[in-house]
Structures are given as C-alpha cells and as structure tokens.
Scaffold this active site. Structure first.
Site, PDB file in Angstrom:
ATOM      1  CB  SER A 138      -0.783  -0.139   1.220  1.00  0.00           C
ATOM      2  OG  SER A 138      -1.621   1.365   1.361  1.00  0.00           O
ATOM      3  CE1 TYR A 142      -4.284  -2.152   5.122  1.00  0.00           C
ATOM      4  CE2 TYR A 142      -3.328   0.085   4.272  1.00  0.00           C
ATOM      5  CZ  TYR A 142      -3.790  -1.253   3.889  1.00  0.00           C
ATOM      6  OH  TYR A 142      -3.935  -1.722   2.640  1.00  0.00           O
TER       7      TYR A 142
END
Length: 251
Positions: free
Chosen positions: A143, A156
C-alpha cells in the site's frame, strides 16, 4: 546488434494469487492469465471464488480455485508441498481495521498483523522454498501507506511498513536463487471493500485532493504493474516497490 525488449508474456508459467476472489486479487489473477499464465486463485472459499474462476475460464484462461486461509500457516505449508511447480506468487490477502491510534484494541491489532504481516511473511517463505530450484517472482500487494502515514490508520500503516521491510530483506536472501521479491503499493482503489469509504463525501473529497491525477483508482490501474513485475520485463528488479498511487506520495 539491436537490443530486444524482454517479453512480458507469461506463457508456460504458473501463478498462485491469494485474496483472489474479488478486488485487487482478482484483477491480478486476470492480468496474469491474460498474459498467458496458468493461475491458481486462492481465498477462504465461497461462491465468489468459484465465480471468479468461472469468469476466467469462460474467457479461455487456465484457472483453478484453492480454498485457503492464509493465517493457517500449517495449511499454507501443506498447500505448497502439494502445489507442484510454481513461478509466481502474488499475495493480495489483506485486511484493514481503522481506528484512532489511542483507541486501537488488541483484537484489531492482532487481526491486522496476522493477515498483513505474519501470513504475508510465511507465504513468501513457502513460495521461495517452492521456487528455489527454478527461480521466480514473489509480489506482495502492499500500500502507499507503507510509505507514509494516515489518520486513523496507525495499525494498517505499521503492517504495510513491515511488508516493505521484509520484502527488502527477503530480496537479499532469495536473490541467489534467482527469486525476485517486490511490492506494489496502490492508493485508494474502488473495490467492494472500499465502497463504504467512498460513500463518505468528506473522505472522498480528501482522497481526491491527495491524488495528483484527480481521480480515485480502479482495479485496472494495478494490472499492468502486476504483469510487468512478474515478467521478464522486470528481470533485474528486486527488493523494491512500485507506487501506483496517482502521485499521492509525491508531495
């Protein structure tokens, strides 16, 4: 002599894609199949996995399904023992639980790390053991949050920074076996899992303000990157990342 561009075809190669029943994982599987690879789509099971394989097969691609919970490391190892020759792993399995850092629960922390880090690590390990005699490509769907921070995304972000770190370290060890290890780092991509995010007008406006190309991503935006990094076109690329973020992290 005129140099020739390396082929980005994947004919004769076999790929395992996790988290492949929908979203980015399914798009990755479709990209590899379109390039000629035989694809094995893995997910925890259910109707969506069967539908994904049927869609690929109906388009003339070689595709099979595999029920797999990536957090069950014993099951992962057993699958690789019986999988046969493998040239490519694309790990797209991942979860997110977004809360302010001050409110993160142990359950949320453990759940995210279990899938995004622990499972990713041992999938790569198992794949490298499978590829050690023939070489191959290991690709983690990471990501942009592995390269920046985000409000309400401390867990995250931590998990994706970990993926970036282990990818670099693994590339140093697996390189001698001609195994390349890289990541793709997308921005916010419209998938069924992100619809709730985009349904919030303020959140969508914030996302669009950060993406320099002026639009949110779609699953097709990662497909060329997946094919490239798994092909001979990227034969000398390892231990790094490809940001597919519309310019988010540029500044």
């Amino acid at each position: 002599m005129l140099p020739l561009t390396p082929s980005m075809r994947l004919d004769g190669r076999r790929a395992l894609i996790t988290g492949a029943s929908r979203g980015l994982g399914f798009a990755a599987a479709a990209a590899l199949a379109e390039a000629g690879a035989e694809v094995v789509l893995a997910a925890r099971g259910g109707e969506q996995l069967s539908e994904a394989v049927e869609l690929l097969a109906s388009a003339g691609h070689k595709a099979t399904s595999l029920q797999l919970d990536v957090t069950d490391i014993a099951a992962v190892r057993k699958v690789f023992d019986g999988l046969g020759a493998l040239d490519i792993l694309v790990n797209s399995a991942g979860i997110a639980r977004h809360t302010p850092a001050a409110d993160t629960t142990l359950d949320d922390f453990d759940a995210v790390m279990d899938v995004n880090v622990r499972a990713a690590y041992f999938l790569a390990q198992s794949a490298a053991r499978s590829m050690q005699d023939r070489g191959g490509s290991i690709l983690q769907i990471s990501s942009q949050m592995g390269h920046t921070g985000g409000i309400d995304r401390a867990v995250y972000c931590a998990s994706k920074h970990a993926v970036e770190g282990m990818t670099k370290a693994m590339s140093m060890e697996f390189g001698r076996m001609n195994i390349r290890v890289n990541t793709i780092c997308p921005t916010f991509i419209r998938t069924p899992l992100t619809e709730s995010t985009f349904a919030d007008p303020k959140m969508r406006a914030w996302i669009e303000s950060k993406i320099k190309l002026g639009r949110v991503g779609c699953v097709e935006d990662i497909m060329g990157a997946v094919t490239f990094l798994c092909s001979d076109g990227a034969a000398f690329i390892t231990g790094t990342h490809l940001l597919v973020d519309g310019g988010w992290t540029a500044g």
